[in-house]
Scaffold this active site. Structure first.
Site, PDB file in Angstrom:
ATOM      1  N   HIS A  72     -46.927 -25.761  71.811  1.00  0.00           N
ATOM      2  CA  HIS A  72     -46.877 -25.274  73.189  1.00  0.00           C
ATOM      3  C   HIS A  72     -48.168 -24.633  73.680  1.00  0.00           C
ATOM      4  CE1 HIS A  72     -45.824 -21.277  71.475  1.00  0.00           C
ATOM      5  NE2 HIS A  72     -46.325 -20.814  72.605  1.00  0.00           N
ATOM      6  N   GLU A  76     -53.441 -25.378  76.322  1.00  0.00           N
ATOM      7  CA  GLU A  76     -53.972 -24.185  76.971  1.00  0.00           C
ATOM      8  C   GLU A  76     -55.117 -23.561  76.160  1.00  0.00           C
ATOM      9  OE1 GLU A  76     -53.060 -23.246  79.892  1.00  0.00           O
ATOM     10  OE2 GLU A  76     -54.200 -21.375  80.004  1.00  0.00           O
ATOM     11  N   ASP A  77     -54.910 -23.444  74.872  1.00  0.00           N
ATOM     12  CA  ASP A  77     -55.813 -22.592  74.087  1.00  0.00           C
ATOM     13  C   ASP A  77     -56.742 -23.313  73.117  1.00  0.00           C
ATOM     14  OD1 ASP A  77     -54.709 -20.455  75.348  1.00  0.00           O
ATOM     15  OD2 ASP A  77     -53.315 -19.960  73.738  1.00  0.00           O
ATOM     16  N   ASP A 139     -40.735 -18.369  73.599  1.00  0.00           N
ATOM     17  CA  ASP A 139     -42.145 -18.010  73.509  1.00  0.00           C
ATOM     18  C   ASP A 139     -42.306 -16.543  73.939  1.00  0.00           C
ATOM     19  OD1 ASP A 139     -44.965 -18.123  73.516  1.00  0.00           O
ATOM     20  OD2 ASP A 139     -45.009 -18.874  75.580  1.00  0.00           O
ATOM     21  N   ASP A 259     -18.845   7.019  75.944  1.00  0.00           N
ATOM     22  CA  ASP A 259     -18.460   5.671  75.521  1.00  0.00           C
ATOM     23  C   ASP A 259     -19.656   4.827  75.116  1.00  0.00           C
ATOM     24  OD1 ASP A 259     -19.322   5.772  78.074  1.00  0.00           O
ATOM     25  OD2 ASP A 259     -17.955   4.243  78.837  1.00  0.00           O
TER      26      ASP A 259
HETATM   27 MN    MN Z   1     -47.120 -18.948  73.300  1.00  0.00          MN
END
Ligand code: MN
Length: 742
Positions: A72, A76-77, A139, A259
């Site tokens: 995932h 992006e990275d 995630d 309670d």
């Molecule tokens: Mn992630």
């Protein structure tokens, strides 16, 4: 740290024939591209996708989702590309990873407009494939579990975002264990100090409370010995979040919260739930109003259970929940029970998958309307309503149950049945009693809608309805209606320009002339062009110059050295009084809506003139209004209008009267008006000065020609210094002093 083998074991446990090769390939690839990267904690980055994939196995997700979980963060990275993911893992995995990457790129800002846009994107992703959102949730869950390592400002921001967005989504998807864990960590992060305080207090009384719950359980077990069926009884500690919420919402201190624990009983059948409830009520007295039957009326996220609170031993409140195994599964896993369901298929009734689809209707709702609602504030509001609010259950006269967000009105109900019923709805009967459209529905109401075929929606109804469905239906009706009158107005404006040139309207205002002009200006149809003119977005001169020969246009230019006053004089010179339809008439045109200017408020009989205003239709001003001279910017805007009244209509004029401040004078003035046969609808006074007093009197008149005679009558009273008509009140309305109670 989760190892790859843990994931494989977990998958095989619920799916023997899972495509382990795909998962393995994703793991190897993810390890390769993330290699060398570290998390903020200093751990290898790979630990994160591994944890995400492992969490997905807890929801019994398919191999594709697990592979996507492992991958995932790659687009992006890391240096990997969508093409590469597609080549290696196929279209479906790419779709999920891509969806996750896009959500990841959404920047959450506090600005509402931005936020609305983000919700929109989220919902869109949600609709295309629910797995995207589930992976995103998981995630976020892992990121929240490891949030402590982050610097405080970032921590708080992420926690707040989790509470605002991910918790409601988890709630709506019904995955309650994720919801609880997310809100717990988020609340602890945001309210750190309070959390520690609560924790300290609770640990002090921990043994005591555990002993108490065990005592209650023992009593229940003893009593259930004769029940004859196996049941599971478990204690249920309340979370920090729910304690904190209770303290905030009920404004009580921790010491008053007795309670803190509840008990859950899981049994075999629906019938058992009710039997067990009866047994518990035979031991302890139930607290009034605390019995909730979510079995008969499930929540929108499919949650089912029976709840009650009883006054237990030593007078403490104890909350009980009763549910079957299947209800428990749905309570914990919500939409993911969908996949978990395979485990149940043999033993339990089927049909749950259909039910799931039906129950997640709100996703479809949001989608249907999200593109229709343009105002971001409103979008957010309806989004919140769909996401956060509870439901009310009401019934049609035939006994069909309808689920609507809490706060929905009778009109929302009408729209939930059918758009036409909503459009024609004039009221309703609830449990046999007449109610207005704005009546707020209560659980269990039987609602019967009253319609009238001649009724149609108006702008004000938008304030009455709560659901996005009703709002969007009303809005599109109004849009269509406005469009029609806009086109009509545009056509008339063009026709008028043609008439002003002493040409025959029919020769010019027709499709064969106008369509080429429309298309040349980028409009698809003549109607759209006329609409633009009617709304003041397109100048009529542009059209005239294209459909009328140049030599005739010369004449316009000659006469174009115009003055607003002259023009007004010209259009108001012919004096024709007509009595027919209601209101004000544009010369030569029926059915166009006009508005009366607020600056000068002409009343019937006044000389008036119309101003075609940009985007707001025709505004009628008094012919001597100064404002119109200031705002008119082209001669085409000035249009002749005339009064067109039914005989018995009444208008209000306000007369400001200055009098000598002495007793009885008000009575004399009002008497004089009444003697003339006019009705007074409002009187305002200023008697602060001992010398002079001012009064403003609203008088209902059929038209302005009657006014001079009233003013003369007032002026003839002794002590009246002056009397003039004004356009709006300057004095405020004084209330009669209230009595001292009775
Ligand atoms: Mn992630």
């Amino acid at each position: 740290m989760i190892r790859f083998e843990d994931i494989v074991d977990a998958v095989l446990a619920y799916n023997e024939s899972a495509d382990i090769d795909l998962i393995k390939k994703a793991y190897v690839y993810s390890a390769k591209v993330h290699s060398g990267q570290l998390r903020d904690s200093g751990e290898p980055y790979l630990s994160h996708p591994l944890a995400v994939a492992h969490l997905l196995t807890k929801l019994n997700m398919d191999e594709t989702s697990i592979a996507a979980g492992l991958l995932h963060d790659t687009i992006e990275d890391t240096c990997s590309t969508p093409e590469e993911i597609k080549d290696l893992f196929g279209e479906e995995v790419l779709f999920l990873v891509d969806g996750l990457t896009k959500i990841g790129r959404i920047k959450f800002s506090s600005q509402e407009e931005q936020q609305a846009e983000n919700y929109r994107k989220m919902i869109l992703a949600l609709s295309k494939d629910i797995r995207v959102i589930i992976i995103k949730l998981v995630d976020r869950l892992h990121n929240m579990r490891t949030i402590d390592i982050l610097p405080p400002p970032r921590k708080k921001r992420i926690a707040q975002e989790t509470l605002n967005l991910y918790v409601p989504i988890a709630e709506r998807l019904g995955i309650s264990w994720i919801k609880h864990e997310l809100e717990e960590i988020a609340a602890q992060t945001i309210y750190k100090r309070e959390y520690l305080k609560v924790k300290d207090k609770l640990s002090l009384t921990k043994e005591e409370r555990e002993a108490y719950i065990n005592k209650v359980i023992a009593i229940v077990e003893e009593k259930l010995k004769g029940f004859g069926k196996p049941v599971k009884i478990e204690g249920r500690p309340k979370s920090f979040y729910s304690i904190h919420n209770k303290m905030l919402s009920q404004n009580i201190s921790l010491d008053e919260l007795y309670d803190l624990n509840g008990i859950r009983i899981i049994c075999d059948t629906e019938g058992d739930c009710y039997s067990l409830l009866g047994i518990i009520h035979s031991i302890w007295t139930p607290v009034h109003g605390k019995i909730k039957d979510y079995i008969a009326l499930p929540k929108a996220n499919m949650y089912q259970s029976l709840h009650t609170t009883v006054i237990g031993p030593e007078g403490h409140h104890v909350e009980f929940q009763f549910r079957t195994d299947q209800m428990h599964l749905i309570a914990e896993y919500g939409i993911a029970a969908h996949w978990k369901y395979k485990e149940f298929v043999e033993s339990k009734r089927s049909g749950m998958v259909d039910q799931a689809e039906e129950q997640f209707e709100w996703i479809r709702h949001m989608l249907e309307y999200q593109h229709e609602i343009k105002d971001p504030k409103e979008f957010l509001e309806s989004m919140r309503l769909e996401l956060y609010s509870d439901e009310v259950h009401v019934f049609t006269p035939k006994g069909e149950v309808k689920q609507l967000p809490k706060g929905s009105t009778a009109l929302d109900f009408a729209y939930s049945i059918h758009t036409d019923i909503g459009h024609h709805c004039v009221g309703g009967r609830v449990d046999g009693r007449m109610v207005p459209l704005k009546y707020e529905l209560q659980d269990g109401n039987v609602v019967d809608i009253i319609t009238s075929s001649s009724h149609k929606p108006n702008q004000d109804l938008l304030k009455i309805v709560k659901t996005s469905r009703a709002k969007s239906k009303i809005r599109s009706f109004l849009k269509e209606e406005q469009r029609e009158s806009g086109v009509l107005l545009g056509r008339e404006i063009v026709a008028k320009s043609i008439r002003d040139l002493r040409l025959k309207v029919d020769d010019y205002v027709k499709d064969s002339k106008l369509l080429p002009v429309a298309q040349g200006a980028g409009f698809s149809t003549t109607e759209n062009l006329l609409l633009a003119i009617g709304r003041g977005k397109f100048s009529v001169q542009n059209i005239i110059s294209k459909i009328v020969p140049a030599e005739i246009l010369e004449k316009i230019r000659e006469g174009n050295k115009w003055s607003v006053r002259e023009l007004i004089k010209k259009v108001t010179s012919k004096k024709e009084e007509r009595v027919g339809v209601e209101g004000i008439k544009i010369k030569g045109l029926d059915g166009v809506l006009v508005r009366v200017a607020k600056c000068c408020r002409p009343v019937p009989g006044d000389r008036i003139v119309g101003l075609i205003s940009r985007g707001r239709g025709i505004i009628v001003h008094s012919a001597n209004c100064q404002n119109i001279v200031d705002v008119a910017y082209e001669p085409d805007q000035i249009i002749g209008v005339e009064w067109d009244l039914p005989k018995d209509s009444v208008y209000q004029v306000i007369v400001l009267i200055k009098v000598v401040n002495r007793p009885g004078i008000l009575g004399m003035v009002t008497n004089a008006i009444a003697l003339k046969g006019f009705n007074i609808s409002d009187v305002r006074l200023d008697t602060k000065s001992s010398k002079d007093a001012y009064m403003e009197i609203s008088i209902d008149v059929p038209d302005s020609t009657k006014l001079p005679e009233i003013v003369t009558a007032i002026k003839s009273i002794k002590g009246v210094k002056s009397a003039v008509r004004i356009n709006k009140h300057s004095l405020s309305n004084q209330k009669e002093p209230q009595g001292d109670g009775d």
